[in-house]
Scaffold this motif. Structure first.
Motif, PDB file in Angstrom:
ATOM      1  N   ASP A 151       0.699  -0.301  -5.910  1.00  0.00           N
ATOM      2  CA  ASP A 151      -0.592  -0.752  -5.022  1.00  0.00           C
ATOM      3  C   ASP A 151       0.140  -2.233  -4.204  1.00  0.00           C
ATOM      4  O   ASP A 151      -0.992  -2.789  -3.326  1.00  0.00           O
ATOM      5  CB  ASP A 151      -1.557  -0.824  -5.927  1.00  0.00           C
ATOM      6  N   ASP A 152       0.003  -3.272  -4.516  1.00  0.00           N
ATOM      7  CA  ASP A 152       0.577  -4.633  -3.748  1.00  0.00           C
ATOM      8  C   ASP A 152       1.214  -4.429  -2.689  1.00  0.00           C
ATOM      9  O   ASP A 152       1.719  -5.366  -2.116  1.00  0.00           O
ATOM     10  CB  ASP A 152       0.887  -4.915  -4.704  1.00  0.00           C
ATOM     11  N   LEU A 153       1.934  -3.803  -2.342  1.00  0.00           N
ATOM     12  CA  LEU A 153       3.336  -2.454  -1.350  1.00  0.00           C
ATOM     13  C   LEU A 153       4.426  -3.871  -1.728  1.00  0.00           C
ATOM     14  O   LEU A 153       4.892  -4.213  -0.702  1.00  0.00           O
ATOM     15  CB  LEU A 153       2.459  -2.879   0.235  1.00  0.00           C
ATOM     16  N   ASP A 154       4.754  -4.021  -2.433  1.00  0.00           N
ATOM     17  CA  ASP A 154       5.827  -4.286  -3.299  1.00  0.00           C
ATOM     18  C   ASP A 154       6.986  -3.037  -4.355  1.00  0.00           C
ATOM     19  O   ASP A 154       6.038  -2.123  -3.756  1.00  0.00           O
ATOM     20  CB  ASP A 154       5.922  -5.429  -4.504  1.00  0.00           C
ATOM     21  N   LEU A 155       8.525  -2.752  -3.552  1.00  0.00           N
ATOM     22  CA  LEU A 155       8.793  -2.176  -3.985  1.00  0.00           C
ATOM     23  C   LEU A 155       8.202  -2.211  -6.274  1.00  0.00           C
ATOM     24  O   LEU A 155       8.623  -3.372  -6.444  1.00  0.00           O
ATOM     25  CB  LEU A 155      10.093  -2.597  -4.023  1.00  0.00           C
ATOM     26  N   ARG A 156       8.385  -0.988  -6.248  1.00  0.00           N
ATOM     27  CA  ARG A 156       8.255  -0.819  -8.176  1.00  0.00           C
ATOM     28  C   ARG A 156       9.470  -1.581  -8.774  1.00  0.00           C
ATOM     29  O   ARG A 156      10.721  -1.725  -8.877  1.00  0.00           O
ATOM     30  CB  ARG A 156       7.955   0.388  -8.378  1.00  0.00           C
ATOM     31  N   GLY A 157       9.261  -2.602  -9.883  1.00  0.00           N
ATOM     32  CA  GLY A 157       9.809  -2.644 -10.581  1.00  0.00           C
ATOM     33  C   GLY A 157      10.975  -2.207 -11.106  1.00  0.00           C
ATOM     34  O   GLY A 157      12.639  -3.216 -11.092  1.00  0.00           O
ATOM     35  N   ASN A 158      11.261  -1.270 -11.029  1.00  0.00           N
ATOM     36  CA  ASN A 158      12.197  -0.026 -11.589  1.00  0.00           C
ATOM     37  C   ASN A 158      13.599  -0.686 -10.785  1.00  0.00           C
ATOM     38  O   ASN A 158      13.946   0.164 -10.911  1.00  0.00           O
ATOM     39  CB  ASN A 158      11.787   0.980 -12.050  1.00  0.00           C
ATOM     40  N   LEU A 159      13.066  -0.611  -9.050  1.00  0.00           N
ATOM     41  CA  LEU A 159      13.777  -0.755  -8.456  1.00  0.00           C
ATOM     42  C   LEU A 159      13.970  -1.688  -8.262  1.00  0.00           C
ATOM     43  O   LEU A 159      15.499  -1.697  -7.448  1.00  0.00           O
ATOM     44  CB  LEU A 159      13.124   0.279  -7.219  1.00  0.00           C
ATOM     45  N   THR A 209      -1.273   8.827   3.871  1.00  0.00           N
ATOM     46  CA  THR A 209      -0.197   7.159   3.957  1.00  0.00           C
ATOM     47  C   THR A 209       0.233   6.704   2.934  1.00  0.00           C
ATOM     48  O   THR A 209       0.937   6.293   2.594  1.00  0.00           O
ATOM     49  CB  THR A 209      -0.771   6.337   4.542  1.00  0.00           C
ATOM     50  N   TRP A 210      -0.617   7.138   1.503  1.00  0.00           N
ATOM     51  CA  TRP A 210      -0.417   6.464   0.220  1.00  0.00           C
ATOM     52  C   TRP A 210       0.969   7.015  -0.458  1.00  0.00           C
ATOM     53  O   TRP A 210       1.920   6.956  -1.331  1.00  0.00           O
ATOM     54  CB  TRP A 210      -0.811   6.443  -0.357  1.00  0.00           C
ATOM     55  N   THR A 211       1.058   8.366  -0.202  1.00  0.00           N
ATOM     56  CA  THR A 211       1.709   9.521  -0.469  1.00  0.00           C
ATOM     57  C   THR A 211       3.339   9.239   0.093  1.00  0.00           C
ATOM     58  O   THR A 211       4.250   9.217  -0.590  1.00  0.00           O
ATOM     59  CB  THR A 211       2.378  10.925   0.473  1.00  0.00           C
ATOM     60  N   VAL A 212       2.836   8.538   1.738  1.00  0.00           N
ATOM     61  CA  VAL A 212       4.612   8.089   1.654  1.00  0.00           C
ATOM     62  C   VAL A 212       5.382   6.813   1.314  1.00  0.00           C
ATOM     63  O   VAL A 212       6.355   7.384   0.652  1.00  0.00           O
ATOM     64  CB  VAL A 212       4.477   8.318   3.608  1.00  0.00           C
ATOM     65  N   LEU A 213       4.442   5.691   1.581  1.00  0.00           N
ATOM     66  CA  LEU A 213       4.651   4.449   0.100  1.00  0.00           C
ATOM     67  C   LEU A 213       5.092   4.779  -0.358  1.00  0.00           C
ATOM     68  O   LEU A 213       6.131   4.198  -0.894  1.00  0.00           O
ATOM     69  CB  LEU A 213       2.869   3.789   0.475  1.00  0.00           C
ATOM     70  N   ARG A 214       4.359   5.423  -1.367  1.00  0.00           N
ATOM     71  CA  ARG A 214       4.904   5.729  -2.899  1.00  0.00           C
ATOM     72  C   ARG A 214       6.362   6.395  -3.459  1.00  0.00           C
ATOM     73  O   ARG A 214       7.042   6.467  -4.345  1.00  0.00           O
ATOM     74  CB  ARG A 214       3.772   6.303  -3.937  1.00  0.00           C
ATOM     75  N   LYS A 215       6.248   7.271  -2.360  1.00  0.00           N
ATOM     76  CA  LYS A 215       7.398   8.329  -2.128  1.00  0.00           C
ATOM     77  C   LYS A 215       9.036   7.272  -2.275  1.00  0.00           C
ATOM     78  O   LYS A 215       9.955   7.712  -2.429  1.00  0.00           O
ATOM     79  CB  LYS A 215       7.915   9.250  -1.060  1.00  0.00           C
ATOM     80  N   PHE A 216       8.524   5.977  -1.244  1.00  0.00           N
ATOM     81  CA  PHE A 216       9.195   5.276  -1.461  1.00  0.00           C
ATOM     82  C   PHE A 216       9.249   4.024  -2.301  1.00  0.00           C
ATOM     83  O   PHE A 216      10.786   3.106  -2.026  1.00  0.00           O
ATOM     84  CB  PHE A 216       9.291   5.323   0.700  1.00  0.00           C
ATOM     85  N   GLY A 217       8.946   4.731  -3.230  1.00  0.00           N
ATOM     86  CA  GLY A 217       9.232   3.316  -3.981  1.00  0.00           C
ATOM     87  C   GLY A 217       7.852   1.966  -4.519  1.00  0.00           C
ATOM     88  O   GLY A 217       8.212   0.889  -4.956  1.00  0.00           O
ATOM     89  N   TYR A 218       6.809   2.665  -3.412  1.00  0.00           N
ATOM     90  CA  TYR A 218       5.700   1.345  -3.411  1.00  0.00           C
ATOM     91  C   TYR A 218       4.584   1.399  -4.086  1.00  0.00           C
ATOM     92  O   TYR A 218       4.215   1.968  -4.477  1.00  0.00           O
ATOM     93  CB  TYR A 218       4.928   0.713  -1.476  1.00  0.00           C
TER      94      TYR A 218
END
Length: 633
Positions: free
Chosen positions: A280-288, A269-278
């Motif tokens: 650890d707090d389940l926010d989109l990463r700042g660079n996005l 599940t974490w692999t899926v979330l991180r592939k879509f830019g999330y």
């Protein structure tokens, strides 16, 4: 996870349970005959585990006098391995009676791994690990995993630190509620957004082709036809509504991830979330979601035409009954792919005009987005991406021209006008904001203790303009004027006073003077309008006379008389927009400021005269030299 330099594992437990032997065994792949009481930091290289993140293991002393050192290390930990000896039941009891309560009180909340050491010495008649630890894990939810190991026989030694690293890189807490045995809301929202993005034809299910594309994006490998059949069979057997004749439904997609977590495959599940830019707090990463353009203090941020068109399309999609409005349920559904519905809280809650039935029209909907773009551009950009704006985030926001240029050109190209509303307590500021968004007048009012916003669109000959009114309570005026850049980006200041109360006028005059002085000292002069509110209560003659005199002295427009109660607003809001459209006008001047201005003009004229004189004198001298040379020739 990609930005993490390493994982710091701190191992704690009672004396003699096997902490040092466990650490030495994982580092050397052998059992130490005589391990020292406390090992120095032990480094496991990046290639030790599949995630290729280096691990530093910290051993800790067990003596009472070292307690402060131990808890200092715990506060620096990414994850804690709490040990006991499988052959010493008393050390297991100590986990509940001492260690777990102590760790629970730490400021830093980190995951816990419970490791039973000396498994080779355990009595065969002892209770199983699951029977012993299940009640403990129910009481202490931060325990990620319980495992038994033996340094002497090398049984499950690497696994202890693998699970420790995994608890940091793939934490359970953000995704799964172990009490309800269900996905947490933010996790569900993130997965719903991912499902929606992968549902390319928008039919509410993932077809076999869409499911395969999802697999390739996340795991760089396609699913074989038999694997797709197997996935769908698992979902159908456990949750029939998770599959229909067209493919995998959202419910089925969420169920699959619940199953992964419950089966210990949380990294999937974490692999899926991180592939879509999330993150650890389940926010989109700042660079996005960072605003792509920097701006000066006297610039502001607005929605682009592209963003407005996108948001208009979103509104049409969620206006399912085609009545030209969206209600709370539709708004909640709109933000269901974002971490939260930001419009449920201040300053967005009730900031825009609503219909008689309490819904947002298209105008109110776009006004809320304009407000968000103006006061919190990263939030606006992030939420547009969450609801599907796409990958070209740079096209969503526009930075306006600098106000200093607007003043020189004597006009502004801003489509969103930001007006600061100041005045003493009880002047009628809140009623004025309410009237701007169509709310009826009411005598039941409570004092505004913090900032408040109202936003609406108004038609002008040059087109529609969005007007943001920001109310600052009397107690907050001093704070906002203490920052030299605080007024730089605002377009207009409204100073409101109760026309029937001379004291209210006197306080407003002080505020107006401070605003004028602030502009003169910082160079960010701002158009000001004076509003005489509550004229239905009658006017105080002394206040009227003094207000007229002050306006004349400061070279601003005479007070605008209004009565919200009688709905007599004297075209106030279009006049505010007009003041912003011509930012060189209605800027108040103090006597000191006027004197400085006149002095600067005098100096400027003097320098100009001196410069011309110098040219003339220099020219005469040059002519005399030329004439003398000519005569001597």
């Amino acid at each position: 996870m990609a930005d993490r330099a390493g994982v710091r594992v701190v191992v704690v437990g009672d004396r003699g349970v096997g902490k040092s032997s466990l650490i030495a065994a994982v580092a050397t792949e052998s059992f130490p005959e005589r391990a020292p009481p406390v090992l120095p930091p032990t480094h496991l290289p990046a290639d030790f585990f599949p995630d290729r993140i280096p691990v530093t293991v910290i051993d800790t002393p067990s003596s009472l006098e070292s307690r402060s050192k131990v808890f200092d290390e715990l506060n620096r930990a990414d994850v804690v391995v709490l040990t006991y000896a499988c052959d010493e039941p008393a050390s297991l009891d100590r986990l509940e009676s001492y260690w777990l309560p102590e760790i629970h009180q730490l400021e830093k909340k980190v995951p816990l791994i419970v490791a039973g050491c000396k498994l080779d010495l355990r009595d065969e008649d002892e209770m199983s690990l699951e029977a012993v630890m299940s009640p403990v894990m129910q009481r202490f939810r931060r325990i990620e995993t319980c495992i038994e190991c033996s340094a002497a026989t090398q049984v499950q030694v690497p696994e202890v630190f693998f699970y420790a690293q995994k608890a940091v890189l793939h934490p359970t807490a953000p995704l799964y509620n172990q009490e309800t045995l269900s996905l947490k809301p933010r996790c569900m929202r993130a997965l719903k957004r991912i499902f929606t993005l992968c549902d390319q034809d928008g039919d509410g299910v993932l077809s076999d082709a869409e499911l395969n594309n999802f697999q390739i994006k996340c795991f760089d490998a396609p699913l074989q036809p038999a694997e797709i059949v197997g996935v769908k069979r698992v979902v159908h057997d456990k949750l029939p509504e998770g599959i229909n004749d067209r493919g995998l439904t959202l419910i089925g997609f969420l169920f699959l991830h619940t199953l992964f977590i419950e089966k210990g495959r949380i990294e999937t599940t974490w692999t899926v979330l991180r592939k879509f830019g999330y993150n650890d707090d389940l926010d989109l990463r700042g660079n996005l979601i960072q605003v792509p353009i920097r701006h000066a203090a006297d610039q502001s941020v607005e929605l682009t035409r592209s963003a407005v068109d996108f948001l208009t399309g979103v509104f049409r999609t969620f206006d399912k009954n085609y009545d030209g409005a969206v209600g709370d349920e539709e708004i909640e559904e709109l933000f269901s792919t974002a971490p939260e519905s930001v419009w449920n809280r201040s300053p967005y809650k009730d900031a825009a005009e609503k219909t008689m039935s309490g819904e947002l029209s298209l105008n109110g909907f776009l006004s809320e987005w304009a407000l968000m773009a103006r006061i919190d551009p990263p939030c606006a950009l992030a939420n547009m991406i969450y609801i599907g704006y796409g990958d070209h985030s740079a096209s969503a926001l526009h930075v306006t021209r600098r106000k200093s240029i607007d003043v020189k050109k004597r006009q502004t190209d801003r489509t969103c006008i930001h007006c600061l509303v100041l005045g003493p307590k009880g002047a009628g500021k809140s009623a004025l904001l309410d009237s701007s968004i169509g709310r009826p007048f009411t005598t039941k009012r409570t004092s505004t203790t913090g900032e408040r916003y109202a936003v609406n669109a108004f038609e002008k000959l040059a087109g529609s303009k969005t007007l943001i009114l920001q109310e600052i309570p009397e107690a907050g005026v001093e704070k906002i004027l203490s920052d030299k850049n605080s007024l730089a980006a605002y377009d207009v200041v409204l100073v409101v006073y109760d026309s029937s109360d001379e004291l209210s006028w006197k306080k407003s005059k002080e505020i107006l003077t401070e605003v004028a002085r602030h502009g003169e000292e910082t160079g960010y002069g701002i158009p000001c309008l004076l509003v005489a509110a509550k004229v239905d209560l009658g006017s105080d003659p002394m206040a009227d006379q003094d207000a007229a005199r002050v306006c004349q002295m400061m070279k601003i427009e005479a007070p605008i008389s209004i009565s919200v109660k009688k709905q007599t607003l004297n075209s106030l809001f279009t006049r505010v927009i007009g003041a912003a459209e011509h930012p060189h006008l209605r800027i108040p001047e103090t006597e000191i400021g006027r004197s400085r201005k006149e002095y600067r003009q005098l100096v400027k004229r003097s320098l100009a005269v001196a410069f011309v004189g110098a040219i003339v004198v220099g020219g005469m001298a040059a002519y005399r030299t030329y004439a003398a040379r000519k005569n001597s020739a």
